[in-house]
Design an enzyme around this catalytic site. Structure first.
Site, PDB file in Angstrom:
ATOM      1  N   ARG A  24      34.811  29.227  13.355  1.00 17.66           N
ATOM      2  CA  ARG A  24      34.678  30.679  13.523  1.00 17.66           C
ATOM      3  C   ARG A  24      33.519  31.071  14.431  1.00 17.66           C
ATOM      4  O   ARG A  24      32.946  32.152  14.285  1.00 17.66           O
ATOM      5  CB  ARG A  24      34.535  31.389  12.175  1.00 17.66           C
ATOM      6  CG  ARG A  24      35.768  31.275  11.277  1.00 17.66           C
ATOM      7  CD  ARG A  24      36.876  32.177  11.782  1.00 17.66           C
ATOM      8  NE  ARG A  24      38.067  32.027  10.974  1.00 17.66           N
ATOM      9  CZ  ARG A  24      38.546  32.975  10.170  1.00 17.66           C
ATOM     10  NH1 ARG A  24      37.948  34.118  10.072  1.00 17.66           N
ATOM     11  NH2 ARG A  24      39.651  32.762   9.503  1.00 17.66           N
ATOM     12  N   ARG A  28      33.094  37.501  14.895  1.00 15.08           N
ATOM     13  CA  ARG A  28      32.269  38.695  14.712  1.00 15.08           C
ATOM     14  C   ARG A  28      30.770  38.473  14.705  1.00 15.08           C
ATOM     15  O   ARG A  28      30.017  39.444  14.769  1.00 15.08           O
ATOM     16  CB  ARG A  28      32.708  39.414  13.427  1.00 15.08           C
ATOM     17  CG  ARG A  28      34.043  40.112  13.607  1.00 15.08           C
ATOM     18  CD  ARG A  28      34.674  40.447  12.283  1.00 15.08           C
ATOM     19  NE  ARG A  28      34.974  39.226  11.559  1.00 15.08           N
ATOM     20  CZ  ARG A  28      35.602  39.182  10.386  1.00 15.08           C
ATOM     21  NH1 ARG A  28      35.969  40.297   9.807  1.00 15.08           N
ATOM     22  NH2 ARG A  28      35.854  38.039   9.803  1.00 15.08           N
ATOM     23  N   ARG A  37      36.576  43.410  20.766  1.00 16.79           N
ATOM     24  CA  ARG A  37      37.425  43.757  19.609  1.00 16.79           C
ATOM     25  C   ARG A  37      37.568  45.276  19.476  1.00 16.79           C
ATOM     26  O   ARG A  37      38.636  45.785  19.146  1.00 16.79           O
ATOM     27  CB  ARG A  37      36.783  43.140  18.359  1.00 16.79           C
ATOM     28  CG  ARG A  37      37.463  43.392  17.054  1.00 16.79           C
ATOM     29  CD  ARG A  37      38.758  42.611  16.942  1.00 16.79           C
ATOM     30  NE  ARG A  37      39.316  42.818  15.611  1.00 16.79           N
ATOM     31  CZ  ARG A  37      40.001  43.903  15.273  1.00 16.79           C
ATOM     32  NH1 ARG A  37      40.245  44.841  16.151  1.00 16.79           N
ATOM     33  NH2 ARG A  37      40.464  44.034  14.041  1.00 16.79           N
ATOM     34  N   ASP A  74      44.774  32.526  16.044  1.00 17.52           N
ATOM     35  CA  ASP A  74      44.782  32.517  14.576  1.00 17.52           C
ATOM     36  C   ASP A  74      45.880  31.585  14.080  1.00 17.52           C
ATOM     37  O   ASP A  74      46.880  31.378  14.778  1.00 17.52           O
ATOM     38  CB  ASP A  74      44.999  33.924  14.016  1.00 17.52           C
ATOM     39  CG  ASP A  74      44.444  34.010  12.591  1.00 17.52           C
ATOM     40  OD1 ASP A  74      43.269  34.364  12.442  1.00 17.52           O
ATOM     41  OD2 ASP A  74      45.177  33.682  11.639  1.00 17.52           O
ATOM     42  N   TYR A 150      50.578  31.785   2.950  1.00 17.97           N
ATOM     43  CA  TYR A 150      50.624  33.145   3.513  1.00 17.97           C
ATOM     44  C   TYR A 150      52.044  33.691   3.571  1.00 17.97           C
ATOM     45  O   TYR A 150      52.284  34.872   3.345  1.00 17.97           O
ATOM     46  CB  TYR A 150      49.988  33.176   4.911  1.00 17.97           C
ATOM     47  CG  TYR A 150      48.480  33.180   4.851  1.00 17.97           C
ATOM     48  CD1 TYR A 150      47.791  34.299   4.382  1.00 17.97           C
ATOM     49  CD2 TYR A 150      47.733  32.075   5.240  1.00 17.97           C
ATOM     50  CE1 TYR A 150      46.407  34.310   4.302  1.00 17.97           C
ATOM     51  CE2 TYR A 150      46.343  32.069   5.156  1.00 17.97           C
ATOM     52  CZ  TYR A 150      45.696  33.200   4.689  1.00 17.97           C
ATOM     53  OH  TYR A 150      44.336  33.205   4.597  1.00 17.97           O
TER      54      TYR A 150
HETATM   55  O1  CP3 Z   1      36.060  30.662  16.389  1.00 18.32           O
HETATM   56  C1  CP3 Z   1      37.100  30.217  15.889  1.00 18.32           C
HETATM   57  O2  CP3 Z   1      37.080  29.456  14.899  1.00 18.32           O
HETATM   58  C2  CP3 Z   1      38.425  30.484  16.576  1.00 18.32           C
HETATM   59  C3  CP3 Z   1      39.198  31.534  16.055  1.00 18.32           C
HETATM   60  C4  CP3 Z   1      39.850  31.495  14.677  1.00 18.32           C
HETATM   61  C5  CP3 Z   1      40.216  32.700  14.023  1.00 18.32           C
HETATM   62  N1  CP3 Z   1      40.934  32.364  12.917  1.00 18.32           N
HETATM   63  C6  CP3 Z   1      39.899  34.053  14.504  1.00 18.32           C
HETATM   64  C7  CP3 Z   1      39.832  35.160  13.539  1.00 18.32           C
HETATM   65  C8  CP3 Z   1      40.293  30.434  13.892  1.00 18.32           C
HETATM   66  C9  CP3 Z   1      40.115  28.937  14.076  1.00 18.32           C
HETATM   67  C10 CP3 Z   1      40.996  31.000  12.785  1.00 18.32           C
HETATM   68  C11 CP3 Z   1      41.658  30.206  11.747  1.00 18.32           C
HETATM   69  C12 CP3 Z   1      42.120  30.856  10.515  1.00 18.32           C
HETATM   70  N2  CP3 Z   1      42.703  32.082  10.363  1.00 18.32           N
HETATM   71  C13 CP3 Z   1      42.091  30.235   9.244  1.00 18.32           C
HETATM   72  C14 CP3 Z   1      41.627  28.825   8.990  1.00 18.32           C
HETATM   73  C15 CP3 Z   1      40.165  28.710   8.942  1.00 18.32           C
HETATM   74  C16 CP3 Z   1      39.533  29.171   7.681  1.00 18.32           C
HETATM   75  O3  CP3 Z   1      38.649  30.046   7.791  1.00 18.32           O
HETATM   76  O4  CP3 Z   1      39.859  28.638   6.612  1.00 18.32           O
HETATM   77  C17 CP3 Z   1      42.618  31.143   8.310  1.00 18.32           C
HETATM   78  C18 CP3 Z   1      42.757  30.924   6.827  1.00 18.32           C
HETATM   79  C19 CP3 Z   1      43.009  32.310   9.041  1.00 18.32           C
HETATM   80  C20 CP3 Z   1      43.657  33.530   8.507  1.00 18.32           C
HETATM   81  C21 CP3 Z   1      42.788  34.706   8.699  1.00 18.32           C
HETATM   82  N3  CP3 Z   1      42.500  35.286   9.904  1.00 18.32           N
HETATM   83  C22 CP3 Z   1      42.116  35.437   7.684  1.00 18.32           C
HETATM   84  C23 CP3 Z   1      42.162  35.119   6.198  1.00 18.32           C
HETATM   85  C24 CP3 Z   1      41.436  36.469   8.310  1.00 18.32           C
HETATM   86  C25 CP3 Z   1      40.677  37.601   7.659  1.00 18.32           C
HETATM   87  C26 CP3 Z   1      39.387  37.169   7.104  1.00 18.32           C
HETATM   88  C27 CP3 Z   1      38.281  37.463   8.077  1.00 18.32           C
HETATM   89  O5  CP3 Z   1      37.530  36.537   8.413  1.00 18.32           O
HETATM   90  O6  CP3 Z   1      38.173  38.629   8.431  1.00 18.32           O
HETATM   91  C28 CP3 Z   1      41.636  36.332   9.713  1.00 18.32           C
HETATM   92  C29 CP3 Z   1      41.072  37.197  10.754  1.00 18.32           C
HETATM   93  C30 CP3 Z   1      40.353  36.584  11.889  1.00 18.32           C
HETATM   94  N4  CP3 Z   1      40.726  35.433  12.538  1.00 18.32           N
HETATM   95  C31 CP3 Z   1      39.178  37.098  12.502  1.00 18.32           C
HETATM   96  C32 CP3 Z   1      38.837  36.220  13.530  1.00 18.32           C
HETATM   97  C33 CP3 Z   1      37.698  36.336  14.499  1.00 18.32           C
HETATM   98  C34 CP3 Z   1      38.457  38.400  12.108  1.00 18.32           C
HETATM   99  C35 CP3 Z   1      39.311  39.581  12.346  1.00 18.32           C
HETATM  100  C36 CP3 Z   1      38.755  40.642  13.258  1.00 18.32           C
HETATM  101  O7  CP3 Z   1      38.070  40.388  14.256  1.00 18.32           O
HETATM  102  O8  CP3 Z   1      39.094  41.785  12.976  1.00 18.32           O
END
Ligand code: CP3
Length: 340
Positions: A24, A28, A37, A74, A150
């Site tokens: 991640r 953010r 964003r 994602d 999911y």
């Molecule tokens: O920097 C990185 O790692 C690359 C980008 C990345 C994102 N999601 C961007 C993202 C990666 C590798 C993921 C993987 C992901 N997505 C996982 C596996 C990793 C983990 O954390 O276990 C999972 C379970 C998801 C599903 C997901 N996406 C969730 C549950 C959420 C909401 C929770 C949160 O952190 O807000 C997301 C949203 C998401 N994916 C964001 C980002 C930057 C935040 C949303 C936003 O910017 O509004």
């Protein structure tokens, strides 16, 4: 490649220092991400616009000095490619209008193809071009079980009781869905490699909610299928969050790298995983501590794992409200480490 520390470590070769990146990292925590964003309608627009996804992917390389870029995308690209679109609700997370409940729902799902994720392919190609041969570019996907969770729950969950209800009450149905997700994910990751990904990571974020026997049957078996197809092409990292109870079985995976969460002791992990490369595993909450504590914990972590066959990272994604300076301190502390 100019900085190939991470790929060397992933392949088990000796490196001049320990490589570092953060799960991640492209999100953010970074002001540039928040600005981009705020300029788009929603999260999916950002994921689907290759120029913006590329810009966001490269920001941590410039700001944090990490040793790899991970493509901004994602894991939920896969359900959408199969016919189950999602929305990312502000401060709530993913939400699916339709969920998978019956055999008919599964039959209606499509096995994804390149055209379904062309935007990810284009984002990877563009990022590869921008990065040149400076740094490795990482691709990723969710594990079939995590995607299954999911698709059946329709959102995150505390218990995942809807997903688990299906594996216990209708195991054949569950396997038919996992099979379809696995076939799609293999195609997806192969396309990522073709488009320039140097390594791929499989996020089994919800593996830890299964039990010892169910983990093998409903998660690991499918991860193994993906790993067997991808490992001949690039190094593969399996990240089985919370599934340390299955480590003896995980050790048999045909992948080079295992990602560890913070629950795992380095010495035990080394014993279990033999000569695999290990990645992790600092508690992301440690980055809320002061910089002296971060530096000390980072150095202790490297000392415990040793500098060979090791990639420094957190034990899960960095939390969005972590101060950037603290993240930078973690990265710098890895780079400064000198073996005692
Ligand atoms: O920097 C990185 O790692 C690359 C980008 C990345 C994102 N999601 C961007 C993202 C990666 C590798 C993921 C993987 C992901 N997505 C996982 C596996 C990793 C983990 O954390 O276990 C999972 C379970 C998801 C599903 C997901 N996406 C969730 C549950 C959420 C909401 C929770 C949160 O952190 O807000 C997301 C949203 C998401 N994916 C964001 C980002 C930057 C935040 C949303 C936003 O910017 O509004």
């Amino acid at each position: 490649m100019q900085n190939d520390l991470l790929l060397k470590a992933a392949r088990g070769e000796e490196t001049e220092r320990v490589p570092v990146w953060l799960m991640r990292q492209a999100g953010r925590i970074l002001p540039g991400y928040r600005k981009v964003r705020a300029s788009v309608k929603d999260f999916t627009e950002l994921v689907k616009t290759p120029e913006l996804a590329c810009q966001v992917t490269l920001e941590p390389v410039h700001v944090l000095g990490v040793d790899a870029a991970i493509i901004f995308s994602d894991i939920l690209v896969i359900p959408e490619a199969m016919g189950l679109p999602y929305q990312m609700l502000e401060s709530k997370g993913p939400w699916f209008e339709k969920t998978i409940k019956t055999a008919k729902d599964i039959e209606a799902l499509h096995i994804g193809n390149t055209e379904d994720w062309e935007y990810v392919v284009n984002a990877l190609k563009l990022t590869r071009k921008e990065l040149g041969d400076k740094l490795p570019l990482l691709g990723f996907a969710g594990s079939p079980w995590t995607i299954f969770a999911y698709m059946t729950e329709g959102s995150g969950s505390k218990t995942f009781s809807v997903a688990k209800k299906m594996i216990f009450s209708e195991p054949e149905l569950a396997h038919s869905l996992l099979d379809k997700i696995t076939t799609t994910t293999i195609r997806y990751l192969k396309d990522q490699v073709k488009a320039g990904a140097d390594l791929v990571q499989i996020f089994d974020s919800w593996g830890g909610i299964l039990g010892h026997d169910t983990y093998y049957e409903f998660s690991l078996k499918y991860i193994a299928r993906i790993v067997d197809e991808l490992s001949p092409l690039v190094p593969v990292t399996a990240f089985p969050k919370g599934a340390y109870f299955a480590s003896e079985q995980l050790a048999k995976l045909n992948c080079r790298v295992i990602g560890l969460d913070w629950a795992i002791n380095a010495a035990d992990a080394r014993k279990t995983f033999g000569n695999k490369t290990l990645q992790g595993n600092m508690d992301p909450c440690l980055l809320y501590a002061n910089e002296t504590s971060i530096r000390k914990a980072t150095h202790n972590m490297i000392q415990s794992f040793g500098t060979r066959n090791y990639i420094a990272n957190l034990g899960h994604g960095v939390y969005p409200d972590t101060p950037v300076d603290h993240v930078k301190c973690f990265v710098d502390a890895v780079k400064e480490y000198k073996a005692q």
